[in-house]
Write an enzyme that holds these catalytic residues in place. Structure first.
Site: not given
Length: 436
Positions: A4, A71, A144, A215, A265, A272, A313
């Site tokens: 989606r 692996h 505010h 590494q 709705s 709207r 991942r």
């Protein structure tokens, strides 16, 4: 990320076939470099390229091997050997899994960044067009959530344009942050692989060499990348929140485009709703959710562990896919946003001219009134407007303390709406350049 909220171009970057193709290219470029150095036969490097370039990797087969060997990189190399044949023994010479995984991830993040940068460019174009369209459209500024002083709707959009211009700059820097390649072997010492192999692979993949890796590529780079996505997501939410407020029935100064057959709705046919902006608010939360895990990935054990692996991942595709979708959606919202200048003017006048209180205050101080005394004069009239719904200018003209210093014409001049737009051109030149 669920379909989606997924666009095809970004999804393709994280597709398994794409990932294995990048893994192959890393291995094949490394083989080329090793052949040039005399580590493996040149014929083997050629065979690796020849067989792998024409192959479509069997994802189901790789998954089946991984279920056995537990692996992922070994599963891929085993499948690649099935494709290449005997010469496959020269693949991955002196390399370790992270050399492939980290270099691949960085390639994917670069490609994702390129899409996101293009997304921001499209959003900037929409914001600029609408900002100039409403450059001098007067509206109320709010602090505010309360009416403050007049501004223009164009300035609101110019602010957003400046913010997303910074977002683009951050994306460019984030792209550079992860644009490194590590082919340094176990624990990053280059003991089993020549540094020239790394340099060759880096150049071939459009990357720079990682100055020092343990590494793995240092995860502070990735943390900065995902932190940048989080900041941009918050900018998306800031603009979406503005639209949501402006679309409230009591305000209704702007609203999302509502198509002819759209329904707001299931129960109330009149509705709207700002559903796209609300959706953007939710997506921003998802994208920001990647930031803390990315920061926590920095602290790995010694030269490496894989506590970061599962996190990346999930979060790398999800965060980039979600932000790509969000930026495209926001561009559509801004491009088709319905703007109601009449409602903006009506709201400006809602409280009898109160929004001009500071101009009256300053005019009184310029006329010789102490600031504290001037503030009291203006405020006591302003409070009557709040409480009684009176007209501010009328009250001021009837206040003898005020008229002792300001004539009716001077008070009327304080209510000039155009005064608040007199610096708009200057601001636009700052945002859009000297030709704005």
């Amino acid at each position: 990320m669920i379909s989606r909220y997924t666009r095809p171009e970004m999804a393709a970057i994280w597709d398994a076939q794409t990932r294995y193709r990048i893994w192959f290219e890393i291995e094949a470029h490394a083989a080329d470099a090793m052949a040039e150095l005399g580590v493996i036969p040149l014929s083997a490097a050629k065979k690796i390229w020849q067989a792998g370039s024409a192959a479509s990797f069997d994802i189901a087969r790789i998954d089946a091997i991984e279920r056995d060997v537990k692996h992922d990189v070994i599963a891929f190399l085993t499948h690649l050997a099935e494709i290449v044949g005997p010469e496959a023994r020269f693949v991955h010479q002196g390399m370790t899994s992270s050399d492939v995984l980290d270099t691949c991830l960085n390639v994917q993040l670069l490609r994702a960044a390129d899409i996101l940068i293009a997304d921001v460019d499209q959003l900037l174009a929409a914001l600029k067009r609408r900002a100039f369209e409403h450059k001098l459209t007067p509206t109320i500024g709010r602090s505010h959530g309360i009416h403050a002083e007049p501004t223009t709707f164009g300035l609101k959009l110019a602010y957003a344009h400046a913010e997303f211009s910074r977002a683009k700059e951050r994306l460019v820097r984030a792209r550079a942050e992860v644009a490194t390649c590590a082919i340094s072997g176990a624990v990053g010492t280059f003991a089993q692989v020549d540094p020239r192999v790394e340099a060759h692979v880096a150049k071939a993949m459009g990357l720079a060499v990682e100055p020092i890796s343990t590494q793995i590529v240092p995860r502070d780079r990735h943390a900065m990348y995902f932190a940048t996505l989080g900041v941009i997501a918050s900018s998306v939410e800031r603009l979406a929140t503005e639209i949501r407020h402006l679309q409230r029935t009591e305000v209704l100064e702007a609203e999302e485009f509502f198509s002819e057959r759209q329904k707001g709705s299931s129960a109330m046919p009149h509705k709207r709703n700002p559903v796209l902006s609300e959706n953007l608010t939710g997506l921003a939360r998802l994208i920001r959710a990647a930031v803390v895990p990315a920061l926590e990935n920095i602290a790995l054990w010694h030269e490496r562990d894989i506590s970061h692996s599962a996190v990346e991942r999930v979060m790398a595709p999800d965060a980039t896919i979600a932000l790509d979708f969000a930026l495209a959606r926001l561009t559509g919202v801004m491009d088709k946003l319905l703007v109601y200048p009449e409602a903006m003017r009506r709201n400006l006048d809602l409280y009898g001219g109160l929004v001009h209180s500071q101009r009256v205050l300053l005019a009184l101080t310029q006329a010789g009134v102490a600031r504290e005394a001037a503030y009291r004069m203006v405020q006591r009239n302003a409070m009557r407007v709040w409480q009684e719904g009176a007209d501010f200018l009328t009250l001021l003209k009837a206040d003898s303390d005020v008229t002792r210093y300001l004539a009716p014409a001077e008070l009327e001049a304080c209510f000039d709406l155009a005064f608040h737009a007199r610096r708009v051109d200057e601001i636009f030149k700052r945002v859009f350049g000297p030709l704005a």
